[in-house]
Design a protein around this motif. Structure first.
Motif, short mmCIF file in Angstrom:
data_model
loop_
_atom_site.label_atom_id
_atom_site.label_comp_id
_atom_site.label_asym_id
_atom_site.label_seq_id
_atom_site.Cartn_x
_atom_site.Cartn_y
_atom_site.Cartn_z
N TRP A 46 -4.82 -7.53 -3.95
CA TRP A 46 -3.88 -8.03 -4.96
C TRP A 46 -2.99 -6.94 -5.54
O TRP A 46 -2.25 -7.18 -6.49
N GLY A 47 -3.05 -5.73 -4.99
CA GLY A 47 -2.17 -4.67 -5.45
C GLY A 47 -0.72 -4.96 -5.07
O GLY A 47 -0.44 -5.78 -4.20
N THR A 48 0.20 -4.26 -5.72
CA THR A 48 1.63 -4.58 -5.52
C THR A 48 2.48 -3.37 -5.13
O THR A 48 3.70 -3.40 -5.26
N THR A 49 1.85 -2.30 -4.65
CA THR A 49 2.62 -1.12 -4.25
C THR A 49 3.01 -1.23 -2.77
O THR A 49 2.48 -2.07 -2.04
N PRO A 50 3.93 -0.38 -2.29
CA PRO A 50 4.27 -0.38 -0.86
C PRO A 50 3.05 -0.17 0.05
O PRO A 50 2.99 -0.71 1.14
N ILE A 51 2.08 0.62 -0.42
CA ILE A 51 0.87 0.82 0.38
C ILE A 51 0.11 -0.49 0.53
O ILE A 51 -0.40 -0.82 1.62
N ASP A 52 0.04 -1.27 -0.54
CA ASP A 52 -0.60 -2.59 -0.45
C ASP A 52 0.20 -3.52 0.46
O ASP A 52 -0.37 -4.29 1.24
N HIS A 53 1.51 -3.43 0.35
CA HIS A 53 2.38 -4.34 1.10
C HIS A 53 2.35 -4.06 2.60
O HIS A 53 2.25 -4.99 3.41
N TYR A 54 2.41 -2.78 2.97
CA TYR A 54 2.55 -2.44 4.39
C TYR A 54 1.23 -2.02 5.05
O TYR A 54 1.11 -2.14 6.28
N VAL A 55 0.28 -1.50 4.28
CA VAL A 55 -0.95 -0.97 4.87
C VAL A 55 -2.15 -1.89 4.61
O VAL A 55 -2.78 -2.39 5.54
N VAL A 56 -2.46 -2.10 3.33
CA VAL A 56 -3.64 -2.90 2.99
C VAL A 56 -3.53 -4.32 3.52
O VAL A 56 -4.48 -4.87 4.08
N ASN A 57 -2.36 -4.93 3.35
CA ASN A 57 -2.16 -6.31 3.77
C ASN A 57 -1.47 -6.46 5.12
O ASN A 57 -1.28 -7.58 5.59
N GLY A 58 -1.09 -5.35 5.72
CA GLY A 58 -0.52 -5.39 7.06
C GLY A 58 0.72 -6.26 7.16
O GLY A 58 1.58 -6.28 6.27
N SER A 59 0.79 -7.03 8.24
CA SER A 59 1.98 -7.85 8.51
C SER A 59 2.14 -9.00 7.52
O SER A 59 3.22 -9.58 7.38
N ARG A 60 1.09 -9.33 6.78
CA ARG A 60 1.15 -10.44 5.84
C ARG A 60 1.88 -10.07 4.56
O ARG A 60 2.37 -10.94 3.83
N GLY A 61 1.93 -8.78 4.24
CA GLY A 61 2.61 -8.35 3.03
C GLY A 61 1.82 -8.64 1.77
O GLY A 61 0.80 -9.32 1.79
N GLY A 381 -9.47 8.31 -3.47
CA GLY A 381 -8.83 8.95 -4.61
C GLY A 381 -7.39 9.35 -4.31
O GLY A 381 -6.49 9.21 -5.14
N VAL A 382 -7.17 9.87 -3.11
CA VAL A 382 -5.81 10.26 -2.69
C VAL A 382 -4.90 9.03 -2.64
O VAL A 382 -3.77 9.05 -3.13
N ILE A 383 -5.40 7.95 -2.05
CA ILE A 383 -4.60 6.72 -1.95
C ILE A 383 -4.30 6.16 -3.33
O ILE A 383 -3.18 5.72 -3.62
N MET A 384 -5.31 6.18 -4.22
CA MET A 384 -5.10 5.70 -5.59
C MET A 384 -3.99 6.50 -6.27
O MET A 384 -3.10 5.94 -6.93
N THR A 385 -4.03 7.81 -6.11
CA THR A 385 -3.02 8.68 -6.73
C THR A 385 -1.63 8.39 -6.16
O THR A 385 -0.64 8.33 -6.91
N MET A 386 -1.53 8.19 -4.86
CA MET A 386 -0.24 7.87 -4.24
C MET A 386 0.31 6.55 -4.79
O MET A 386 1.50 6.44 -5.10
N CYS A 387 -0.57 5.56 -4.91
CA CYS A 387 -0.14 4.26 -5.44
C CYS A 387 0.37 4.39 -6.87
O CYS A 387 1.37 3.76 -7.26
N ARG A 388 -0.29 5.22 -7.65
CA ARG A 388 0.12 5.39 -9.05
C ARG A 388 1.49 6.06 -9.15
O ARG A 388 2.31 5.70 -9.99
N TRP A 389 1.72 7.04 -8.29
CA TRP A 389 3.03 7.69 -8.30
C TRP A 389 4.13 6.73 -7.86
O TRP A 389 5.25 6.78 -8.38
N MET A 390 3.81 5.88 -6.94
CA MET A 390 4.78 4.85 -6.54
C MET A 390 5.13 3.95 -7.71
O MET A 390 6.29 3.58 -7.92
N ALA A 391 4.10 3.59 -8.48
CA ALA A 391 4.33 2.74 -9.65
C ALA A 391 5.18 3.47 -10.69
O ALA A 391 6.09 2.89 -11.29
N VAL A 392 4.90 4.77 -10.90
CA VAL A 392 5.67 5.56 -11.85
C VAL A 392 7.14 5.64 -11.44
O VAL A 392 8.04 5.58 -12.27
#
Length: 401
Positions: A46-61, A381-392
């Motif tokens: 249920w995350g909303t960052t580009p990593i969630d959109h393209y990686v976690v959820n794959g082609s489904r977005g 932890g690295v992925i979490m940090t990347m997602c947070r910077w994307m949100a910022v």
């Protein structure tokens, strides 16, 4: 030691009005849970960052806000009160989404008529949801202050002042022992920031140590969220963990109840070839065939009984429930939500549980070496940090509007 399911209330084949044992700490902290289904909705996707959109959820977005709202409301209409997220899911954007949706529900509950035949449960009882989130012990977090700041931030994102259940996402840290984080939780509990402590991915020994530390510092460990499914039930490590949890009155939340798709109808041999969890757990297609045939046979039997299609996923969920665990299931669509909730309308017989127990595999994540478990925490932890910077930077709300 083979654990018995014969003392579980209602393992029969009728409606799943599962009674949760009053001897658990979970029950004592949340007595209204006895009226709720043994089921939790997971929000890893249920995350909303580009990593969630393209990686976690794959082609489904990424899920749109409307899709997430519909799934949430469908679970609430059946009386589900457990909702699980983590600061690491989308760098906290999953928590933000849960906060938005649950707050909207609390404002509208008494302002709208029931939307389904099951809605009366929610409106009449006005039962509060139990929000669960997690602290990730990344290597650069090593003090009680780090723990408290993370909890305060999660509470703010979820729009609560006190987190009902705050989990330690992993017992693994480069040098801090699990007792240190239990002490952190006790400090936060005294400040009114959390109600109870949960564990995640903890072995029998880690559960035992955490419970004893909780008694020392003044915070109850009430639940262990762990990989618990037909893929690993034959594991000695899993069974020992279950015995220890039962001994201390610690409930078990069973995540990956569907084996990340390996125990569902949607899996084909072609799809299996690219299945990452199967590769990680060293599972061969031939390992799954007897278990999947049994799941399908049992599903067909109950389809005939209730005159409605029963899926392999429903059988897998009800198997977890029969072992008195709380299945944690993630849903990305109305169809998946409907199928998951349909598992509440029937139960496995004791003979069916025995049959599945005998076919269960032993691919348990608790058997993983410590270095691999610690590496997981570092990468998370690295992925979490990347997602947070994307949100910022303003890239953290894909599908949230």
């Amino acid at each position: 030691m083979k654990l018995s399911y014969r003392n579980i209330t209602g393992v029969s084949g009728g409606p799943a009005e599962c009674s949760y044992g009053t001897n658990t700490l979970f029950q004592r902290y949340f007595p209204t849970f006895s009226d709720a289904p043994l089921l939790a909705l997971g929000m890893l996707q249920w995350g909303t960052t580009p990593i969630d959109h393209y990686v976690v959820n794959g082609s489904r977005g990424a899920l749109t806000e409307a899709e997430a709202q519909e799934i949430y409301e469908k679970f609430r209409s059946r009386g589900v009160v457990l909702f699980d997220t983590a600061e690491g899911y989308g760098g906290g954007t999953s928590e933000l989404r849960l906060g938005r949706i649950s707050q909207a529900e609390s404002k509208s509950t008494n302002q709208r008529p029931p939307t389904s035949e099951h809605e009366e449960f929610d409106v009449a009882e006005n039962q509060q949801i139990i929000q669960m989130t997690k602290f990730l012990p990344a290597p650069w977090r090593f003090t009680h202050t780090h723990f408290e700041l993370a909890l305060r931030a999660s509470n703010k994102r979820m729009r609560v002042s006190e987190c009902p259940i705050y989990f330690l996402h992993s017992p693994m840290h480069l040098y801090r022992e699990i007792e240190y984080w239990v002490e952190s939780a006790a400090i936060c509990k005294k400040k009114g920031l959390m109600k109870a402590l949960g564990l995640s991915n903890c072995s029998a020994e880690e559960v035992r140590r955490a419970v004893l530390a909780g008694k020392k510092y003044g915070v109850d460990v009430i639940v262990n969220q762990v990989h618990f499914s037909l893929l690993d039930y034959s594991s000695a490590a899993l069974r020992e963990m279950q015995t220890t949890c039962n001994e201390y009155g610690v409930s078990i939340i069973a995540y990956n109840a569907l084996g990340q798709g390996l125990l569902t109808d949607a899996l084909t041999q072609e799809k299996f070839a690219d299945n990452k969890p199967a590769k990680m757990l060293h599972i061969q297609w031939s390992d799954l065939i007897p278990l999947r045939l049994a799941l399908r046979k049992i599903a067909d039997t109950h389809s005939e009984k209730i005159n409605r299609r029963v899926s392999m996923a429903q059988v897998s969920i009800n198997w977890c429930r029969a072992h008195k665990t709380i299945p944690l299931v993630g849903c990305r669509s109305q169809e998946q939500a409907t199928d998951t909730l349909s598992s509440l309308d029937w139960e496995l017989s004791s003979q069916e549980v025995e049959e599945l127990d005998a076919l269960a595999l032993s691919r348990c994540t608790l058997d993983s070496p410590k270095w691999r478990r610690k590496l997981f925490v570092v990468l998370a932890g690295v992925i979490m940090t990347m997602c947070r910077w994307m949100a910022v930077l303003g890239w953290g709300q894909i599908g949230a509007s």
